[in-house]
Design a protein around this motif. Structure first.
Motif, PDB file in Angstrom:
ATOM      1  N   GLY A 100       0.827  -1.198  -0.140  1.00  0.00           N
ATOM      2  CA  GLY A 100       0.151   0.035   0.022  1.00  0.00           C
ATOM      3  C   GLY A 100       0.715   1.305   0.106  1.00  0.00           C
ATOM      4  N   HIS A 101       0.238   2.334  -0.125  1.00  0.00           N
ATOM      5  CA  HIS A 101       0.538   3.609  -0.070  1.00  0.00           C
ATOM      6  C   HIS A 101      -0.415   4.790   0.348  1.00  0.00           C
ATOM      7  CE1 HIS A 101      -1.263   2.903  -3.816  1.00  0.00           C
ATOM      8  NE2 HIS A 101      -1.694   4.090  -3.536  1.00  0.00           N
ATOM      9  N   ALA A 102       0.138   5.834   0.514  1.00  0.00           N
ATOM     10  CA  ALA A 102      -0.591   6.960   0.916  1.00  0.00           C
ATOM     11  C   ALA A 102      -0.303   8.366   0.430  1.00  0.00           C
ATOM     12  CB  ALA A 102      -0.727   7.178   2.522  1.00  0.00           C
ATOM     13  N   GLY A 103      -1.018   9.343   0.318  1.00  0.00           N
ATOM     14  CA  GLY A 103      -0.466  10.550  -0.222  1.00  0.00           C
ATOM     15  C   GLY A 103      -1.537  11.656   0.632  1.00  0.00           C
ATOM     16  N   GLY A 104      -0.806  12.971   0.771  1.00  0.00           N
ATOM     17  CA  GLY A 104      -1.741  13.799   1.376  1.00  0.00           C
ATOM     18  C   GLY A 104      -1.000  15.301   1.448  1.00  0.00           C
ATOM     19  N   THR A 105      -1.318  16.056   2.479  1.00  0.00           N
ATOM     20  CA  THR A 105      -0.837  17.236   3.011  1.00  0.00           C
ATOM     21  C   THR A 105      -0.344  17.524   4.268  1.00  0.00           C
ATOM     22  OG1 THR A 105      -2.766  18.518   3.165  1.00  0.00           O
ATOM     23  CG2 THR A 105      -1.942  18.359   0.835  1.00  0.00           C
ATOM     24  N   GLN A 106       0.159  18.418   4.651  1.00  0.00           N
ATOM     25  CA  GLN A 106       0.656  19.079   5.708  1.00  0.00           C
ATOM     26  C   GLN A 106       0.907  20.403   5.703  1.00  0.00           C
ATOM     27  OE1 GLN A 106       4.903  17.756   6.733  1.00  0.00           O
ATOM     28  NE2 GLN A 106       4.085  15.876   7.321  1.00  0.00           N
ATOM     29  N   GLU A 107       0.048  21.166   6.483  1.00  0.00           N
ATOM     30  CA  GLU A 107      -0.227  22.678   6.432  1.00  0.00           C
ATOM     31  C   GLU A 107       0.419  23.127   7.738  1.00  0.00           C
ATOM     32  OE1 GLU A 107      -3.314  26.326   6.282  1.00  0.00           O
ATOM     33  OE2 GLU A 107      -4.173  24.017   5.947  1.00  0.00           O
ATOM     34  N   PHE A 108       1.382  23.830   7.704  1.00  0.00           N
ATOM     35  CA  PHE A 108       2.073  24.410   9.088  1.00  0.00           C
ATOM     36  C   PHE A 108       0.970  25.309   9.596  1.00  0.00           C
ATOM     37  CE2 PHE A 108       5.854  23.521   6.201  1.00  0.00           C
ATOM     38  CZ  PHE A 108       6.226  22.101   6.772  1.00  0.00           C
ATOM     39  N   THR A 109       0.860  25.048  11.164  1.00  0.00           N
ATOM     40  CA  THR A 109      -0.042  25.948  11.756  1.00  0.00           C
ATOM     41  C   THR A 109       0.761  26.947  12.776  1.00  0.00           C
ATOM     42  OG1 THR A 109      -0.519  23.841  13.157  1.00  0.00           O
ATOM     43  CG2 THR A 109      -1.756  24.184  11.311  1.00  0.00           C
ATOM     44  N   THR A 110       1.812  26.448  13.253  1.00  0.00           N
ATOM     45  CA  THR A 110       2.493  27.002  14.594  1.00  0.00           C
ATOM     46  C   THR A 110       4.021  26.524  14.506  1.00  0.00           C
ATOM     47  OG1 THR A 110       2.466  27.423  16.648  1.00  0.00           O
ATOM     48  CG2 THR A 110       2.012  25.296  16.109  1.00  0.00           C
ATOM     49  N   GLY A 111       4.942  27.308  15.216  1.00  0.00           N
ATOM     50  CA  GLY A 111       6.181  27.151  15.404  1.00  0.00           C
ATOM     51  C   GLY A 111       6.621  27.802  16.605  1.00  0.00           C
ATOM     52  N   THR A 112       7.830  27.547  16.996  1.00  0.00           N
ATOM     53  CA  THR A 112       8.650  28.161  17.775  1.00  0.00           C
ATOM     54  C   THR A 112      10.011  28.616  17.570  1.00  0.00           C
ATOM     55  OG1 THR A 112       9.607  26.269  19.251  1.00  0.00           O
ATOM     56  CG2 THR A 112       7.418  27.057  19.909  1.00  0.00           C
ATOM     57  N   GLY A 113      10.811  29.362  18.310  1.00  0.00           N
ATOM     58  CA  GLY A 113      12.158  29.832  17.835  1.00  0.00           C
ATOM     59  C   GLY A 113      12.170  30.173  16.507  1.00  0.00           C
ATOM     60  N   ARG A 114      13.077  29.630  15.699  1.00  0.00           N
ATOM     61  CA  ARG A 114      13.305  30.292  14.066  1.00  0.00           C
ATOM     62  C   ARG A 114      12.100  30.180  13.474  1.00  0.00           C
ATOM     63  NH1 ARG A 114      16.555  25.939  10.833  1.00  0.00           N
ATOM     64  NH2 ARG A 114      16.437  24.010  12.264  1.00  0.00           N
ATOM     65  N   TYR A 115      11.143  29.189  13.827  1.00  0.00           N
ATOM     66  CA  TYR A 115       9.801  28.882  13.105  1.00  0.00           C
ATOM     67  C   TYR A 115       8.619  29.625  13.750  1.00  0.00           C
ATOM     68  CZ  TYR A 115      12.527  25.375  10.338  1.00  0.00           C
ATOM     69  OH  TYR A 115      13.254  25.080   9.384  1.00  0.00           O
ATOM     70  N   THR A 116       8.883  30.733  14.660  1.00  0.00           N
ATOM     71  CA  THR A 116       7.717  31.303  15.164  1.00  0.00           C
ATOM     72  C   THR A 116       7.151  32.437  14.038  1.00  0.00           C
ATOM     73  OG1 THR A 116       8.615  31.659  17.272  1.00  0.00           O
ATOM     74  CG2 THR A 116       7.213  33.326  16.893  1.00  0.00           C
ATOM     75  N   GLY A 117       5.795  32.130  13.734  1.00  0.00           N
ATOM     76  CA  GLY A 117       4.941  32.825  12.733  1.00  0.00           C
ATOM     77  C   GLY A 117       5.171  32.035  11.585  1.00  0.00           C
ATOM     78  N   ALA A 118       5.710  30.960  11.442  1.00  0.00           N
ATOM     79  CA  ALA A 118       5.908  30.152  10.036  1.00  0.00           C
ATOM     80  C   ALA A 118       4.817  29.682   9.489  1.00  0.00           C
ATOM     81  CB  ALA A 118       6.734  28.972  10.082  1.00  0.00           C
ATOM     82  N   THR A 119       4.541  29.722   8.077  1.00  0.00           N
ATOM     83  CA  THR A 119       3.385  29.225   7.320  1.00  0.00           C
ATOM     84  C   THR A 119       3.878  28.348   6.395  1.00  0.00           C
ATOM     85  OG1 THR A 119       3.480  31.019   5.978  1.00  0.00           O
ATOM     86  CG2 THR A 119       1.965  31.248   7.986  1.00  0.00           C
TER      87      THR A 119
END
Length: 162
Positions: A116-135
């Motif tokens: 089998g296999h899978a496919g999809g998405t990831q949507e960035f919702t939050t972060g800390t440190g260097r990723y604060t405010g990341a989208t």
């Protein structure tokens, strides 16, 4: 007088240019592979099981990962054997920064046979440190090998400029 107006206009353009540069995010391409497996220990509460591993990617996108299942759906009538899953995945980098995404996928992975296999998405919702405010986002494709998932992710992460 004319040179004063030219200097004022140039200063206004410089300020506007700086404001626009700061308002637009700085985006980096993500091209990486996650290697992870289902575990029942070391999961964030209240999860009783989660998927932990590592991500290795280009441009230093290397981190520990934890996926916590939020929900699972039955197979659609026109795609028997497939199911949709959704949850959060958190990337924790060496410097302590984190990046969290809502991950949603559909697939037919059978961990007993490895098929089998899978496919999809990831949507960035939050972060800390260097990723604060990341989208940003990634597209993912996944398969199962012996005792772990292998997931290729491609997309981008955008951070506000300082």
């Amino acid at each position: 007088m004319r040179s004063l107006r030219i200097a004022a206009a140039a200063a206004a353009c410089a300020v506007a240019g700086t404001s626009l540069a700061n308002a637009s995010p700085s985006c980096d391409t993500i091209d990486a592979t996650i290697y992870d497996k289902v575990v029942t220990e070391g999961c964030p509460p209240p999860a009783q099981a989660c998927v932990v591993g590592i991500v290795r990617g280009k441009h230093g996108f290397n981190a520990a990962t934890v996926f916590v299942l939020g929900s699972r759906a039955d197979a659609p009538p026109t795609a028997p054997g497939y199911r949709a899953v959704s949850g959060t995945i958190t990337y924790t980098f060496k410097d302590g920064s984190t990046l969290t995404a809502l991950e949603t996928s559909i697939g037919n992975v059978d961990t007993t046979t490895g098929a089998g296999h899978a496919g999809g998405t990831q949507e960035f919702t939050t972060g800390t440190g260097r990723y604060t405010g990341a989208t940003g986002y990634t597209y993912l494709n996944q398969h199962f090998e012996t005792d772990h998932f292998v997931t290729r992710i491609q997309g981008e992460v955008c951070r506000p400029r300082a």
